[in-house]
Design an enzyme around this catalytic site. Structure first.
Site, short mmCIF file in Angstrom:
data_model
loop_
_atom_site.label_atom_id
_atom_site.label_comp_id
_atom_site.label_asym_id
_atom_site.label_seq_id
_atom_site.Cartn_x
_atom_site.Cartn_y
_atom_site.Cartn_z
N ASN A 1 0.11 5.39 3.45
CA ASN A 1 1.06 4.37 2.94
C ASN A 1 2.48 4.93 2.78
OD1 ASN A 1 1.44 2.15 0.05
ND2 ASN A 1 1.80 1.72 2.18
N CYS B 1 -2.52 1.63 6.05
CA CYS B 1 -2.68 2.82 6.88
C CYS B 1 -3.36 3.89 6.04
CB CYS B 1 -1.34 3.28 7.47
SG CYS B 1 -0.09 3.74 6.25
N ASP C 1 -0.86 7.52 14.29
CA ASP C 1 -0.29 8.16 13.11
C ASP C 1 0.87 9.07 13.54
OD1 ASP C 1 0.26 9.62 10.89
OD2 ASP C 1 -1.81 10.21 10.49
N CYS D 1 4.12 6.16 6.14
CA CYS D 1 4.73 6.07 7.47
C CYS D 1 4.59 4.68 8.09
CB CYS D 1 4.13 7.11 8.41
SG CYS D 1 4.37 8.82 7.88
N ARG D 2 3.36 4.32 8.50
CA ARG D 2 3.17 3.10 9.30
C ARG D 2 3.19 1.82 8.46
NH1 ARG D 2 -2.28 5.15 11.88
NH2 ARG D 2 -2.26 6.16 9.83
N SER D 3 2.37 1.76 7.39
CA SER D 3 2.24 0.45 6.71
C SER D 3 3.49 0.04 5.93
CB SER D 3 0.97 0.38 5.85
OG SER D 3 0.92 1.38 4.87
P1 4NP Z 1 0.55 6.98 7.42
O1 4NP Z 1 0.79 8.50 7.87
O2 4NP Z 1 -0.95 6.79 7.30
O3 4NP Z 1 1.12 6.19 8.54
O4 4NP Z 1 1.28 6.80 6.11
C1 4NP Z 1 0.26 9.58 7.16
C2 4NP Z 1 0.92 10.06 6.06
C3 4NP Z 1 0.43 11.15 5.38
C4 4NP Z 1 -0.74 11.76 5.80
C5 4NP Z 1 -1.41 11.26 6.90
C6 4NP Z 1 -0.91 10.16 7.58
N1 4NP Z 1 -1.25 12.89 5.13
O5 4NP Z 1 -2.26 13.46 5.59
O6 4NP Z 1 -0.71 13.29 4.10
#
Ligand code: 4NP
Length: 158
Positions: A14, A11, A129, A16-18
């Site tokens: 790294n 993602c 996201d 939240c989703r992955s």
């Molecule tokens: P992820 O979510 O891609 O599912 O881990 C996010 C986590 C942090 C951020 C964006 C998306 N960020 O902009 O810090």
């Protein structure tokens, strides 16, 4: 015994989703008695959270379902290209970034392409996201990931 299939969930951050996809996949593979068939990891296309544990909301949702998320965030690196057989991108941006960074298209799939409902409409392409959402956004992502991980396991375990 054949070599394990090496899969990496990807993602943006790294956190939240992955990591959630990674934990769910490991959990479901274990339930099916398939743990030895896979090597599993996750990464982010961005490096802002490198070294951090998963987002507390992902940990909370997973824990409610008996799924542990021990992984620490790390950024995708070019050596991953050879290290893994398959990259599961959470959304089209992540997929495009992996391909721009040199991962062959043949190794990259959208996570939701393993959902039987995939592509029926525009909303069934990406795992959205949830970073700026509340816990309900993480619940929604959890459900999507269980469906997609089961589809992925069905295919890889054939
Ligand atoms: P992820 O979510 O891609 O599912 O881990 C996010 C986590 C942090 C951020 C964006 C998306 N960020 O902009 O810090």
């Amino acid at each position: 015994m054949s070599d394990p299939i090496r899969v990496c969930f990807v993602c943006l951050g790294n956190i939240c989703r992955s990591p959630l996809a990674e934990g769910i996949f490991i959990h479901l593979a274990k339930e099916r008695g398939l743990t030895d068939r896979f090597e599993v990891d996750s990464s982010g296309t961005g490096g802002w959270h490198a070294g951090n544990p998963a987002d507390p909301r992902s940990i909370e949702v997973a824990k409610r379902h008996g799924v542990l998320l021990p992984s620490r965030a790390r950024q995708f690196e070019s050596s991953d290209t050879d290290r893994f057989d398959l990259f599961l991108a959470m959304d089209r941006d992540n997929r495009d970034t992996l391909i721009e960074r040199g991962v062959p298209e043949s190794k990259v799939r959208l996570m939701r392409s393993y959902d039987p409902e995939y592509g029926k409409d525009e909303s069934i392409l990406d795992v959205p996201d949830p970073y700026y959402d509340g816990l309900e956004g993480f619940d929604h992502v959890y459900d999507m990931l269980v469906t997609a991980c089961n589809g992925l396991l069905d295919e890889l375990a054939e």
